[in-house]
Design a protein around this motif. Structure first.
Motif, mmCIF file in Angstrom:
data_model
loop_
_atom_site.group_PDB
_atom_site.id
_atom_site.type_symbol
_atom_site.label_atom_id
_atom_site.label_comp_id
_atom_site.label_asym_id
_atom_site.label_seq_id
_atom_site.Cartn_x
_atom_site.Cartn_y
_atom_site.Cartn_z
ATOM 1 N N ALA A 169 -4.997 -2.331 0.923
ATOM 2 C CA ALA A 169 -3.545 -2.399 0.601
ATOM 3 C C ALA A 169 -2.619 -1.960 1.524
ATOM 4 O O ALA A 169 -1.448 -2.332 1.657
ATOM 5 N N PHE A 170 -3.201 -1.258 2.684
ATOM 6 C CA PHE A 170 -2.462 -0.894 3.683
ATOM 7 C C PHE A 170 -2.797 -1.805 4.970
ATOM 8 O O PHE A 170 -2.029 -1.845 5.914
ATOM 9 N N ILE A 171 -4.054 -2.168 5.262
ATOM 10 C CA ILE A 171 -4.489 -2.983 6.350
ATOM 11 C C ILE A 171 -5.043 -4.250 5.931
ATOM 12 O O ILE A 171 -6.202 -4.414 5.281
ATOM 13 N N THR A 172 -4.153 -5.328 6.053
ATOM 14 C CA THR A 172 -4.524 -6.497 5.451
ATOM 15 C C THR A 172 -6.005 -7.306 5.801
ATOM 16 O O THR A 172 -6.754 -7.730 4.978
ATOM 17 N N ARG B 260 -5.612 -2.187 -17.946
ATOM 18 C CA ARG B 260 -6.564 -1.305 -17.366
ATOM 19 C C ARG B 260 -7.266 -1.727 -15.951
ATOM 20 O O ARG B 260 -7.314 -0.890 -15.156
ATOM 21 N N TYR B 261 -7.344 -3.137 -16.057
ATOM 22 C CA TYR B 261 -8.065 -3.370 -14.708
ATOM 23 C C TYR B 261 -7.208 -4.234 -13.925
ATOM 24 O O TYR B 261 -7.356 -4.872 -13.023
ATOM 25 N N VAL B 262 -5.768 -4.051 -13.785
ATOM 26 C CA VAL B 262 -4.686 -4.752 -13.219
ATOM 27 C C VAL B 262 -4.869 -4.561 -11.578
ATOM 28 O O VAL B 262 -4.532 -5.322 -10.881
ATOM 29 N N ASN B 263 -5.588 -3.449 -11.301
ATOM 30 C CA ASN B 263 -5.626 -2.964 -9.956
ATOM 31 C C ASN B 263 -7.021 -3.439 -9.329
ATOM 32 O O ASN B 263 -7.413 -3.129 -8.283
ATOM 33 N N TYR B 264 -7.930 -4.153 -10.193
ATOM 34 C CA TYR B 264 -9.131 -4.478 -9.712
ATOM 35 C C TYR B 264 -9.287 -5.806 -8.959
ATOM 36 O O TYR B 264 -8.788 -6.862 -9.528
ATOM 37 N N LEU B 265 -10.075 -5.743 -7.933
ATOM 38 C CA LEU B 265 -10.245 -7.137 -7.273
ATOM 39 C C LEU B 265 -11.230 -7.802 -7.882
ATOM 40 O O LEU B 265 -11.082 -8.955 -8.339
ATOM 41 N N ASP B 266 -12.346 -7.199 -8.159
ATOM 42 C CA ASP B 266 -13.678 -7.877 -8.879
ATOM 43 C C ASP B 266 -13.149 -7.852 -10.459
ATOM 44 O O ASP B 266 -13.238 -6.963 -10.880
ATOM 45 N N GLN B 267 -13.445 -8.979 -10.772
ATOM 46 C CA GLN B 267 -13.001 -9.082 -12.420
ATOM 47 C C GLN B 267 -14.251 -9.281 -13.222
ATOM 48 O O GLN B 267 -14.415 -9.190 -14.539
ATOM 49 N N ARG C 133 6.314 -2.665 3.093
ATOM 50 C CA ARG C 133 7.113 -1.845 2.226
ATOM 51 C C ARG C 133 6.674 -2.049 0.856
ATOM 52 O O ARG C 133 6.486 -0.975 -0.066
ATOM 53 N N VAL C 134 6.146 -3.352 0.353
ATOM 54 C CA VAL C 134 5.875 -3.646 -1.087
ATOM 55 C C VAL C 134 4.570 -2.877 -1.065
ATOM 56 O O VAL C 134 4.174 -2.080 -1.981
ATOM 57 N N ARG C 135 3.593 -3.069 -0.043
ATOM 58 C CA ARG C 135 2.009 -2.668 -0.344
ATOM 59 C C ARG C 135 2.150 -0.938 -0.288
ATOM 60 O O ARG C 135 1.449 -0.375 -0.954
ATOM 61 N N TRP C 136 3.050 -0.209 0.513
ATOM 62 C CA TRP C 136 2.963 0.919 0.695
ATOM 63 C C TRP C 136 3.549 1.735 -0.380
ATOM 64 O O TRP C 136 3.463 2.926 -0.481
ATOM 65 N N LEU C 137 4.275 1.013 -1.275
ATOM 66 C CA LEU C 137 4.863 1.833 -2.637
ATOM 67 C C LEU C 137 3.661 1.578 -3.622
ATOM 68 O O LEU C 137 3.945 2.191 -4.656
ATOM 69 N N ALA C 138 2.721 1.160 -3.274
ATOM 70 C CA ALA C 138 1.587 1.011 -4.565
ATOM 71 C C ALA C 138 1.052 2.302 -5.156
ATOM 72 O O ALA C 138 1.240 2.309 -6.405
ATOM 73 N N PRO C 139 0.849 3.357 -4.292
ATOM 74 C CA PRO C 139 0.654 4.596 -5.163
ATOM 75 C C PRO C 139 1.433 5.036 -6.122
ATOM 76 O O PRO C 139 1.256 5.515 -7.049
ATOM 77 N N SER D 86 -0.263 -8.647 -12.433
ATOM 78 C CA SER D 86 -0.072 -8.454 -10.889
ATOM 79 C C SER D 86 -0.383 -6.971 -10.501
ATOM 80 O O SER D 86 0.231 -5.943 -11.294
ATOM 81 N N CYS D 87 -1.037 -6.641 -9.352
ATOM 82 C CA CYS D 87 -1.463 -5.409 -9.315
ATOM 83 C C CYS D 87 -0.244 -4.572 -8.460
ATOM 84 O O CYS D 87 0.734 -5.204 -8.289
ATOM 85 N N ALA D 88 -0.695 -3.364 -8.044
ATOM 86 C CA ALA D 88 0.375 -2.501 -7.588
ATOM 87 C C ALA D 88 1.054 -2.981 -6.255
ATOM 88 O O ALA D 88 2.116 -2.475 -5.774
ATOM 89 N N THR D 89 0.209 -3.287 -5.349
ATOM 90 C CA THR D 89 0.582 -4.089 -4.153
ATOM 91 C C THR D 89 0.884 -5.649 -4.132
ATOM 92 O O THR D 89 1.491 -5.992 -2.969
#
Length: 318
Positions: free
Chosen positions: A305-308, A94-101, A269-275, A60-63
């Protein structure tokens, strides 16, 4: 005793945390909850071993928007499969935060090509789910095709690439470094399911000695009727065992995931804590000598991550 023993799906649920990679090659019987998806994993290494050649991972990614699910069947058993399992975990991280697989699959193939001198290769199903719009990207590297259930139609089918032209592509990992891997897409609505599995399920023999095969497996699952995902694995294996008079001689893994419809409501709040989660992940990777998780530098990923609505522009290809 057959390796296709009937499981009792665990009632306990593991809740995926953002920036988490979960899985391995050990015996497991578990349910995992995440944004947009619920998953059930059953894995049984052959011969009661502590680890097998079947590998399963969920990240699961950071957001919380991007969930990646992997099932791989690595050549060999036990200790022989430990290094490939670790390599896959490193790449998932390494690729946990990548959209494109796409980059992830390419590096998987490069890793197994490097290991091919020792006779190591793997088939794999890689899927990436985007929780906020229910979009799923799929890559099949020589693996049996998943089963897909569409809740609206109440129907099971085999999920294959609709644009497959029969050309040489999507080979098992480690066979050819320069081979191409294609990714096809579909949208999952609440209640839709995918079932990914390793080949021991379709290689079970029926009373007449014939393998169940893909079409036989599809007939079995259609004959079960609509059932809750928590009941599907034991009912499916009960039907397979009932039609088989031979013991399986391989590891067995089944991964089911179902869209639950809650991904569109990931709190801000979940998405904004991603950084902060990314920074923590980088720090831990440095301390442990692991590959660092890194974000895909695209508008759909960083802006989304911030603007859906920016993330909704992504369709599995960037």
């Amino acid at each position: 005793m057959s390796n296709l023993e009937l499981p009792t799906i665990a009632a306990a649920t593991d809740v995926m945390q953002c920036m988490e990679v979960w899985g391995g090659s050990q015996p497991i019987d578990s349910r995992i909850a995440m944004w947009g998806l619920d998953a059930w994993v059953y894995s049984k290494p052959f011969g009661g071993a502590a680890a097998g050649g079947d590998v399963y991972y969920v990240s699961s990614c950071a957001t919380g928007r991007i969930t990646r699910l992997l099932v791989a069947d690595v050549s060999g058993h036990g200790a022989a499969s430990e290094e490939p399992a670790r390599a896959l975990r490193d790449l998932m991280r390494r690729y946990v935060n990548y959209l494109d697989q796409g980059r992830f699959v390419e590096e998987m193939n490069q890793k197994f090509t490097a290991l091919s001198e020792s006779g190591c290769f793997a088939t794999a199903i890689v899927t990436t789910f985007f929780a906020t719009n229910g979009h799923l990207s799929i890559c099949n590297a020589g693996h049996p095709p998943p089963l897909v259930y569409r809740a609206a139609a109440g129907r099971w089918d085999l999920l294959v690439d609709p644009e497959d032209d029969g050309s040489v592509h999507d080979l098992p990992l480690g066979i050819e470094e320069s081979v191409g891997y294609r990714h096809y897409e579909l949208d999952l609505r609440a209640g839709d399911m995918l079932v990914c599995y390793t080949d021991s399920l379709i290689e079970a023999r029926q009373a007449d000695g014939e393998l169940i095969g893909l079409e036989g497996l599809l007939r079995v699952v259609r004959g079960l009727g609509v059932t809750a995902p928590s009941e599907l694995i034991p009912r499916l294996l009960a039907a397979v065992v009932a039609g088989s008079d031979a013991s399986a001689s391989d590891d067995l893994t089944i991964l089911i995931f179902q869209a639950n419809g809650n991904g569109r409501r990931i709190p801000l709040r979940v998405r904004w804590l991603a950084p902060l989660r990314v920074a923590r992940g980088v720090a831990l990777a440095l301390l442990r000598g692991q590959k660092m998780p890194r974000p895909e530098l695209s508008l759909a990923n960083l802006g989304g991550a911030f603007i859906t609505r920016l993330g909704h522009r992504w369709r599995g290809k960037t």
